[in-house]
Design a protein around this motif. Structure first.
Motif, PDB file in Angstrom:
ATOM      1  N   ASN A 126       0.811  -1.279  -0.067  1.00  0.00           N
ATOM      2  CA  ASN A 126      -0.015  -0.014   0.045  1.00  0.00           C
ATOM      3  C   ASN A 126       1.122   1.300  -0.165  1.00  0.00           C
ATOM      4  N   VAL A 127       0.974   1.956  -0.926  1.00  0.00           N
ATOM      5  CA  VAL A 127       1.941   3.092  -1.219  1.00  0.00           C
ATOM      6  C   VAL A 127       0.997   4.547  -1.158  1.00  0.00           C
ATOM      7  N   PHE A 128       1.840   5.237  -0.430  1.00  0.00           N
ATOM      8  CA  PHE A 128       1.157   6.831  -0.537  1.00  0.00           C
ATOM      9  C   PHE A 128       2.525   7.602  -0.828  1.00  0.00           C
ATOM     10  N   LEU A 129       2.339   8.478  -1.713  1.00  0.00           N
ATOM     11  CA  LEU A 129       3.144   9.783  -1.936  1.00  0.00           C
ATOM     12  C   LEU A 129       2.833  11.049  -1.220  1.00  0.00           C
ATOM     13  N   THR A 130       3.636  11.618  -0.676  1.00  0.00           N
ATOM     14  CA  THR A 130       3.520  12.835  -0.033  1.00  0.00           C
ATOM     15  C   THR A 130       2.984  13.816  -0.994  1.00  0.00           C
ATOM     16  N   ARG A 131       3.521  13.901  -2.129  1.00  0.00           N
ATOM     17  CA  ARG A 131       3.128  14.765  -3.197  1.00  0.00           C
ATOM     18  C   ARG A 131       3.347  14.059  -4.543  1.00  0.00           C
ATOM     19  N   SER A 132       2.562  14.215  -5.404  1.00  0.00           N
ATOM     20  CA  SER A 132       2.512  13.469  -6.699  1.00  0.00           C
ATOM     21  C   SER A 132       2.661  14.310  -7.812  1.00  0.00           C
ATOM     22  N   ASN A 133       3.040  15.504  -7.797  1.00  0.00           N
ATOM     23  CA  ASN A 133       3.024  16.657  -8.587  1.00  0.00           C
ATOM     24  C   ASN A 133       3.852  17.829  -8.143  1.00  0.00           C
ATOM     25  N   ASP A 134       4.207  18.891  -8.690  1.00  0.00           N
ATOM     26  CA  ASP A 134       5.182  20.114  -8.403  1.00  0.00           C
ATOM     27  C   ASP A 134       4.376  21.050  -7.489  1.00  0.00           C
ATOM     28  N   SER A 135       4.147  20.424  -6.284  1.00  0.00           N
ATOM     29  CA  SER A 135       3.603  21.201  -5.225  1.00  0.00           C
ATOM     30  C   SER A 135       4.291  21.344  -3.842  1.00  0.00           C
ATOM     31  N   TYR A 136       3.870  22.319  -3.072  1.00  0.00           N
ATOM     32  CA  TYR A 136       4.841  22.564  -1.925  1.00  0.00           C
ATOM     33  C   TYR A 136       3.725  21.811  -0.623  1.00  0.00           C
ATOM     34  N   LEU A 137       4.657  21.174   0.031  1.00  0.00           N
ATOM     35  CA  LEU A 137       3.996  20.519   1.377  1.00  0.00           C
ATOM     36  C   LEU A 137       5.009  20.835   2.423  1.00  0.00           C
ATOM     37  N   PRO A 138       4.436  21.262   3.702  1.00  0.00           N
ATOM     38  CA  PRO A 138       5.169  21.659   5.001  1.00  0.00           C
ATOM     39  C   PRO A 138       5.748  20.339   5.453  1.00  0.00           C
ATOM     40  N   LEU A 139       7.013  20.365   6.211  1.00  0.00           N
ATOM     41  CA  LEU A 139       7.476  19.347   6.716  1.00  0.00           C
ATOM     42  C   LEU A 139       6.746  18.642   7.802  1.00  0.00           C
ATOM     43  N   PRO A 140       5.892  19.396   8.651  1.00  0.00           N
ATOM     44  CA  PRO A 140       5.050  18.550   9.603  1.00  0.00           C
ATOM     45  C   PRO A 140       4.021  17.814   8.820  1.00  0.00           C
ATOM     46  N   SER A 141       3.367  18.295   7.715  1.00  0.00           N
ATOM     47  CA  SER A 141       2.330  17.556   6.912  1.00  0.00           C
ATOM     48  C   SER A 141       2.701  16.268   6.106  1.00  0.00           C
ATOM     49  N   ARG A 142       4.127  16.322   5.823  1.00  0.00           N
ATOM     50  CA  ARG A 142       4.830  14.935   5.392  1.00  0.00           C
ATOM     51  C   ARG A 142       4.880  13.896   6.406  1.00  0.00           C
ATOM     52  N   VAL A 143       5.438  14.575   7.435  1.00  0.00           N
ATOM     53  CA  VAL A 143       5.456  13.593   8.954  1.00  0.00           C
ATOM     54  C   VAL A 143       4.252  12.959   9.281  1.00  0.00           C
ATOM     55  N   ARG A 144       3.135  14.020   9.310  1.00  0.00           N
ATOM     56  CA  ARG A 144       1.472  13.497   9.478  1.00  0.00           C
ATOM     57  C   ARG A 144       1.204  12.323   8.693  1.00  0.00           C
ATOM     58  N   LEU A 145       1.698  12.294   7.496  1.00  0.00           N
ATOM     59  CA  LEU A 145       1.101  11.282   6.602  1.00  0.00           C
ATOM     60  C   LEU A 145       1.601  10.123   7.019  1.00  0.00           C
ATOM     61  N   ALA A 146       2.567   9.934   7.525  1.00  0.00           N
ATOM     62  CA  ALA A 146       3.298   8.795   7.964  1.00  0.00           C
ATOM     63  C   ALA A 146       2.319   8.102   9.271  1.00  0.00           C
ATOM     64  N   SER A 147       1.864   9.090   9.983  1.00  0.00           N
ATOM     65  CA  SER A 147       1.228   8.857  11.376  1.00  0.00           C
ATOM     66  C   SER A 147      -0.093   8.328  10.833  1.00  0.00           C
ATOM     67  N   ILE A 148      -0.957   9.198  10.040  1.00  0.00           N
ATOM     68  CA  ILE A 148      -2.260   8.951   9.498  1.00  0.00           C
ATOM     69  C   ILE A 148      -2.394   7.725   8.767  1.00  0.00           C
ATOM     70  N   HIS A 149      -1.467   7.151   8.056  1.00  0.00           N
ATOM     71  CA  HIS A 149      -1.593   5.871   7.448  1.00  0.00           C
ATOM     72  C   HIS A 149      -0.789   4.639   8.128  1.00  0.00           C
ATOM     73  N   GLN A 150      -0.380   5.122   9.543  1.00  0.00           N
ATOM     74  CA  GLN A 150       0.381   4.191  10.212  1.00  0.00           C
ATOM     75  C   GLN A 150       1.271   3.224   9.447  1.00  0.00           C
ATOM     76  N   ALA A 151       2.498   4.073   8.757  1.00  0.00           N
ATOM     77  CA  ALA A 151       3.196   3.586   7.753  1.00  0.00           C
ATOM     78  C   ALA A 151       4.258   2.637   8.279  1.00  0.00           C
ATOM     79  N   ASP A 152       4.453   1.378   7.682  1.00  0.00           N
ATOM     80  CA  ASP A 152       5.380   0.570   8.036  1.00  0.00           C
ATOM     81  C   ASP A 152       6.966   1.193   7.814  1.00  0.00           C
ATOM     82  N   ALA A 153       6.821   1.863   7.031  1.00  0.00           N
ATOM     83  CA  ALA A 153       8.214   2.527   6.628  1.00  0.00           C
ATOM     84  C   ALA A 153       8.181   3.941   5.690  1.00  0.00           C
ATOM     85  N   PHE A 154       8.761   4.930   6.096  1.00  0.00           N
ATOM     86  CA  PHE A 154       8.784   6.295   5.448  1.00  0.00           C
ATOM     87  C   PHE A 154      10.099   6.690   4.822  1.00  0.00           C
TER      88      PHE A 154
END
Length: 579
Positions: free
Chosen positions: A448-476
């Motif tokens: 199950n794969v999630f990209l923090t961004r899939s195009n040329d867009s800006y994403l703050p660092l806390p939001s990138r980390v938050r995605l790992a928590s939201i999806h309960q990532a096995d690896a980031f």
């Protein structure tokens, strides 16, 4: 009086129009659920827009439309707002990302013989069949190095460089009223596919001997089949109707089943009907072999096809190997052993690029002729073969990645370019390129794969980390490319922050560095937000120096990008295997 009344009516209409809901006529496309404790809703698709409301975790809203990484939602009957897509969740429909629009009307033709079709986009994936030169297939998806195709034996991936792409006409000749097959057949020789039932018809493709085809109608001496989604015709002279043929002459090879239970089908593809099964340890005389499918007499008088990669073949297969078949060594210091096992005595060590003639095959090992005239064995996954040499694929990586949740973070994006190479390469573009190749490999393995961004867009660092928590990532995995004022600096570095992240960092780094052969700068602790603030197993990879002009050329090459993605993929598999 009338003029005054009309003037008031016009003013009222204008004022009323200003306060009408602006997007009320836009069709909704689903719902989102707020995933964080408190989330800001803004009046435009970006962090710079004014805050209009704060909402709480668990609240649901109807989607109006989406733009880049932002979603416009309906807050009330007369009020809308925008929310970042990384702080919400959507109902899962169980589907993966759809094929790129460019691939939907594409077909491709193999430009070489014995082209391997694999279960995923990479040479470490299991070989599921072959294409011969001139054989055409439908293209389902693509990336810069691989094409996902649909062939007679099912869906798979092929190396893009060995395929010629073309667009299909939007006007199909297919008869929509004739979608049910009336029979099946097996091609008995290389066979031309034509656009009409006549030798005057244009040849639009070829079928290889042993290919199973579905027959939709018959006309004189011609059979209608489906080819690349269209109606097509082949000569009945070269098609054996029905798949329950009489036993063919044995090849002299015995196959032993390695799977606990293996389906037997009425044709040489995963789409063919299951007609029986065989069990682990059973041995059968191999009657024929097509596209890595094996024809056997699974019961007295009953013939069927089974997947060849679930059979071990005895050494009699050596008689079937062409005299010019060779293996070429992939790595320096590779062991040649006395017997086909990793516990056997090492006879000698050989280096990358050396070639040896194949004598026979035993399980996953090649028996080869050494320069001193003696024979030795080499593991099949440590070599490549020439065009006529039978290939061996080491199985297993997919099994360790299946169902794992991986978050891939392509560094930088949008207004943040990251490093700029000596020739102008932007780090934000290169990290996304690597991430997309890696994503395709992981998805093919069942992750199950999630990209923090899939195009040329800006994403703050806390939001990138938050995605790992939201999806309960096995690896980031945070992907980056480095830069230094000293333009002679080069090499790859891996970073972790917490001790529990070190093991993942070492596995991913060692595998990637070995695959790419960049200068090793090692694995070290690094005070980076995406690993420091991450409660999941995380690693930040600096995949080379863009500031070094020679290394920049390497990093932007298709070969390096493929190797980097493969290295990370294999490192993850080894990490989960040992975990």
């Amino acid at each position: 009086m009338i003029k005054r009344f009309l003037l008031l009516l016009v003013c009222f209409t204008l004022v009323f129009a200003v306060f009408l809901p602006q997007d009320i006529g836009v069709a909704a496309t689903g719902t989102v659920t707020i995933a964080e404790s408190t989330v800001n809703i803004r009046n435009g698709p970006g962090l710079s827009y004014q805050l209009v409301k704060q909402v709480k975790k668990g609240e649901k809203f109807t989607i109006i439309k989406e733009k880049d990484d932002w979603i416009q939602i309906q807050l009330s009957t007369s009020k809308t707002g925008w929310v970042a897509n990384w702080v919400v969740t959507k109902p899962s429909n169980g589907t993966t990302t759809s094929s790129s629009s460019n691939s939907k009307n594409m077909s491709a033709t193999a430009n070489t013989n014995q082209l391997r079709v694999r279960s995923g986009p990479g040479t470490s994936f299991r070989n599921i069949g072959y294409l011969n030169k001139g054989q055409a297939v439908s293209v389902l998806d693509e990336n810069e190095n691989w094409l996902k195709i649909s062939a007679s034996f099912g869906e798979g991936w092929v190396a893009r460089e060995f395929m010629d792409l073309k667009s299909n006409s939007t006007n199909s000749k297919e008869d929509n009223n004739n979608n049910k097959s009336i029979d099946k057949g097996i091609v008995t020789d290389t066979l031309n596919i034509r656009d009409e039932p006549s030798t005057k018809g244009t040849i639009i493709g070829k079928l290889s001997k042993g290919t199973t085809v579905s027959i939709y109608s018959k006309k004189n001496n011609w059979l209608e089949i489906k080819y690349s989604g269209q109606s097509a015709w082949v000569s009945s002279e070269f098609v054996q109707i029905g798949t329950q043929s009489q036993p063919s002459k044995t090849t002299g090879i015995i196959g032993k089943v390695t799977a606990s239970s293996l389906s037997v089908r009425d044709g040489s593809s995963l789409n063919s009907k299951i007609i029986g099964s065989v069990s682990k340890g059973q041995e059968f005389a191999i009657l024929d072999e097509v596209n890595n499918w094996i024809k056997i007499e699974y019961k007295s008088g009953k013939i069927g096809w089974a997947a060849g990669w679930y059979f071990n073949k005895d050494k009699e297969k050596s008689s079937q190997i062409a005299k010019d078949s060779k293996v070429t060594i992939l790595h320096n210091g590779t062991n040649i052993r006395k017997d086909p096992t990793v516990q056997s005595t090492v006879l000698q060590r050989v280096n990358e690029g050396e070639s040896f003639h194949i004598v026979s095959i035993e399980n996953d090992w090649y028996e080869i002729k050494l320069s001193n005239g003696k024979n030795g064995y080499i593991a099949g996954w440590l070599v490549t073969t020439n065009g006529t040499g039978p290939g061996i694929d080491k199985q297993g990586a997919e099994g360790y990645l299946k169902y794992k949740t991986i978050v891939i973070d392509p560094g930088h994006g949008g207004v943040d370019n990251g490093a700029t190479g000596s020739s102008g390469t932007l780090e934000k573009e290169l990290t996304l390129r690597t991430a997309q190749l890696l994503s395709d490999k992981l998805k093919a393995a069942g992750a199950n794969v999630f990209l923090t961004r899939s195009n040329d867009s800006y994403l703050p660092l806390p939001s990138r980390v938050r995605l790992a928590s939201i999806h309960q990532a096995d690896a980031f995995l945070s992907l980056h490319y480095d830069s230094n004022l000293d333009r002679s600096v080069r090499g790859m570095t891996g970073y972790y922050y917490h001790s529990y992240q070190k093991k993942l960092a070492e596995y991913v780094y060692n595998s990637t560095n070995s695959q790419t052969k960049l200068k090793s700068r090692g694995v070290r602790s690094g005070d980076y937000h995406v690993v420091r603030e991450n409660q999941r197993n995380a690693v930040l990879m600096e995949l080379g120096y863009l500031s070094n002009s020679a290394e920049e050329m390497t990093l932007t090459s298709g070969q390096f990008q493929e190797n980097a993605a493969s290295g990370i993929y294999n490192g993850l598999a080894r990490y989960f295997k040992e975990k």
